[in-house]
Design an enzyme around this catalytic site. Structure first.
Site, PDB file in Angstrom:
ATOM      1  N   LYS A 110      20.006  -8.107  -9.025  1.00  0.00           N
ATOM      2  CA  LYS A 110      20.538  -9.647  -8.717  1.00  0.00           C
ATOM      3  C   LYS A 110      19.270 -10.363  -8.548  1.00  0.00           C
ATOM      4  O   LYS A 110      19.361 -11.618  -8.203  1.00  0.00           O
ATOM      5  CB  LYS A 110      21.747  -9.547  -7.514  1.00  0.00           C
ATOM      6  CG  LYS A 110      22.945  -9.150  -8.062  1.00  0.00           C
ATOM      7  CD  LYS A 110      24.070  -9.966  -8.089  1.00  0.00           C
ATOM      8  CE  LYS A 110      25.416  -8.961  -8.726  1.00  0.00           C
ATOM      9  NZ  LYS A 110      26.092  -8.217  -8.024  1.00  0.00           N
ATOM     10  N   LYS A 189      25.895  -4.209 -25.898  1.00  0.00           N
ATOM     11  CA  LYS A 189      27.328  -3.903 -25.250  1.00  0.00           C
ATOM     12  C   LYS A 189      28.287  -5.148 -24.515  1.00  0.00           C
ATOM     13  O   LYS A 189      28.277  -6.785 -24.167  1.00  0.00           O
ATOM     14  CB  LYS A 189      27.176  -3.212 -24.060  1.00  0.00           C
ATOM     15  CG  LYS A 189      28.438  -2.988 -22.860  1.00  0.00           C
ATOM     16  CD  LYS A 189      27.705  -2.802 -21.162  1.00  0.00           C
ATOM     17  CE  LYS A 189      28.724  -2.335 -20.168  1.00  0.00           C
ATOM     18  NZ  LYS A 189      28.408  -2.629 -19.107  1.00  0.00           N
ATOM     19  N   LYS A 192      32.002  -9.496 -20.148  1.00  0.00           N
ATOM     20  CA  LYS A 192      31.305 -10.584 -19.749  1.00  0.00           C
ATOM     21  C   LYS A 192      31.114 -11.896 -20.037  1.00  0.00           C
ATOM     22  O   LYS A 192      30.603 -12.900 -20.355  1.00  0.00           O
ATOM     23  CB  LYS A 192      32.536 -10.943 -18.362  1.00  0.00           C
ATOM     24  CG  LYS A 192      33.825 -10.831 -18.660  1.00  0.00           C
ATOM     25  CD  LYS A 192      34.741 -10.799 -16.860  1.00  0.00           C
ATOM     26  CE  LYS A 192      34.440 -10.177 -15.961  1.00  0.00           C
ATOM     27  NZ  LYS A 192      34.654  -8.438 -16.155  1.00  0.00           N
TER      28      LYS A 192
HETATM   29  P1  ADP Z   1      31.659  -6.947 -16.880  1.00  0.00           P
HETATM   30  O1  ADP Z   1      30.517  -6.967 -18.278  1.00  0.00           O
HETATM   31  O2  ADP Z   1      32.696  -7.705 -18.240  1.00  0.00           O
HETATM   32  O3  ADP Z   1      31.267  -7.866 -16.515  1.00  0.00           O
HETATM   33  P2  ADP Z   1      32.131  -5.212 -15.374  1.00  0.00           P
HETATM   34  O4  ADP Z   1      31.457  -4.888 -14.748  1.00  0.00           O
HETATM   35  O5  ADP Z   1      33.472  -6.205 -14.152  1.00  0.00           O
HETATM   36  O6  ADP Z   1      32.601  -5.589 -16.635  1.00  0.00           O
HETATM   37  O7  ADP Z   1      33.319  -3.703 -15.679  1.00  0.00           O
HETATM   38  C1  ADP Z   1      34.404  -3.506 -14.678  1.00  0.00           C
HETATM   39  C2  ADP Z   1      34.014  -2.142 -15.988  1.00  0.00           C
HETATM   40  O8  ADP Z   1      34.701  -1.394 -16.753  1.00  0.00           O
HETATM   41  C3  ADP Z   1      33.133  -1.210 -15.208  1.00  0.00           C
HETATM   42  O9  ADP Z   1      33.398   0.662 -14.294  1.00  0.00           O
HETATM   43  C4  ADP Z   1      32.197  -0.531 -16.098  1.00  0.00           C
HETATM   44  O10 ADP Z   1      31.669   0.445 -16.346  1.00  0.00           O
HETATM   45  C5  ADP Z   1      33.722  -0.868 -17.335  1.00  0.00           C
HETATM   46  N1  ADP Z   1      32.717  -1.548 -18.656  1.00  0.00           N
HETATM   47  C6  ADP Z   1      33.232  -3.131 -19.055  1.00  0.00           C
HETATM   48  N2  ADP Z   1      31.926  -3.027 -19.456  1.00  0.00           N
HETATM   49  C7  ADP Z   1      32.055  -1.953 -20.978  1.00  0.00           C
HETATM   50  C8  ADP Z   1      32.428  -1.732 -22.202  1.00  0.00           C
HETATM   51  N3  ADP Z   1      32.014  -2.554 -22.828  1.00  0.00           N
HETATM   52  N4  ADP Z   1      31.910   0.080 -21.785  1.00  0.00           N
HETATM   53  C9  ADP Z   1      32.703   0.421 -21.653  1.00  0.00           C
HETATM   54  N5  ADP Z   1      32.735   0.082 -20.112  1.00  0.00           N
HETATM   55  C10 ADP Z   1      32.724  -1.123 -19.732  1.00  0.00           C
END
Ligand code: ADP
Ligand code: TRP
Length: 320
Positions: A110, A189, A192
């Protein structure tokens, strides 16, 4: 055997969240009393709008319940309903070296991205350790990105026990390597932060449109296609039955099956897969009292456990 995990309320869940985190967390319900909480204290480290934090917290609770969380099996609560964890965080802060926190990857990442860190972000792993240790958790399922936080937790637990006597259970991380990374509409991947998500609870038209935008190569309708290198197939696979998947793969290889057809099939399988959850979600949104009651009941149960641990901790460090 206590299984515990926490999830940050970070906005509309997408199918990457569902298959990567929600579904595996829900499967834990079969293994005994699971604790699952919404990490709203952790969310404060990125200074969200108060109204947004409040809304996302309830939305996440609704979405988990809609997706099958059984409140009779899982103790489901809001982290901030157990303020005892902040007391434990303070106590653990005093056995945590600054050097240990300075080595935390998520903190360093970060900062490298230009984020000006507050002390909450710096101390994020100590709060996470408190979450885990206060409930004497044995198993903590987390994504790969949380592995180091788990190591820090174990480190602090051992250090505390060596200094003050055996108070904490030493937890084991359970890193779900088998959970595939769900690709987003652009093939990276799904995340968001990459603007490539397929939300699980959007309107029909919006989801259809998102799916039509999934990136593919530019082979024509007649051309045979390679199912193994196609995003549409990778997404379809998550929700289709083995027979449906085989059928699609065969059509790819045979040709005369366009990406538009495949995307239409993907939309249909997704729409059907989440239909029962969508229905349940509508019901829950019309009955938020139930959702609040679930969280209140979970919090009461969690506080019971937290109080037990804190009594031991306070005595051990000389606060009683
Ligand atoms: P984002 O990347 O959309 O901000 P988060 O970081 O809030 O998502 O992820 C929340 C949870 O969802 C975590 O446990 C993460 O490992 C899982 N996760 C997020 N994106 C994926 C993905 N593309 N494939 C598998 N698991 C995911
Ligand atoms: N840091 C975790 C994440 O971002 C969420 C979390 C907070 C957590 N406290 C926890 C996970 C305790 C497991 C155990 O995904």
């Amino acid at each position: 055997m206590r299984v515990l995990s926490g999830v940050q309320p970070s906005g509309t869940p997408h199918i990457g969240n569902y298959f990567g985190m929600m579904k595996p967390a829900l499967e834990l319900q079969q293994q005994g009393e699971a604790f699952l909480f919404i990490a709203d204290y952790h969310a404060l480290t990125t200074s969200p709008e108060p109204s947004a934090l409040r809304e996302r917290t309830i939305e996440l609770a609704v979405d988990f319940l809609a997706c099958g969380l059984n409140p009779d099996k899982t103790v489901f609560f809001r982290q901030s309903d157990v303020p005892q964890v902040t007391e434990l965080t303070w106590i653990l802060n005093n056995i945590t070296t600054v050097g240990l926190l300075e080595r935390a990857h998520s903190y360093k990442d970060k900062v490298a991205k230009g984020f000006i860190p507050n002390n909450g972000l710096f101390s994020y792993p100590v709060l996470m350790a408190s979450d885990i240790l206060i409930y004497q958790s044995n198993i903590v399922p987390v994504g790969r990105d949380q592995k180091q936080h788990l190591e820090i937790t174990r480190d602090l637990a051992v250090r505390f026990n060596n200094t003050y006597g055996d108070i904490f259970t030493i937890p084991e991380g359970f890193i779900q390597e088998s959970v595939a990374v769900v690709p987003g509409t652009d093939g990276q991947k799904m995340s968001k932060s990459y603007n490539n998500i397929i939300p699980i609870f959007d309107k029909e038209k919006a989801i259809r449109k998102t799916i039509m935008n999934v990136v593919t190569d530019c082979k024509g309708l007649e051309d045979p296609k390679d199912p193994d290198s196609c995003n549409v197939v990778a997404l379809y696979k998550l929700m289709a039955t083995p027979e449906q998947l085989e059928e699609m793969r065969a059509k790819y290889r045979a040709g005369n099956y366009g990406y538009g057809h495949a995307k239409q099939a993907l939309f249909e399988v997704l729409w059907d897969y989440f239909a029962p959850m969508r229905k349940r979600r509508e019901e829950l949104l019309n009955n938020l009292d139930f959702v609040h009651a679930v969280l209140r009941k979970g919090a009461a149960r969690a506080r019971e456990e937290a109080d037990k641990t804190m009594e031991l901790v306070r005595r051990a460090v000389g606060l009683r």
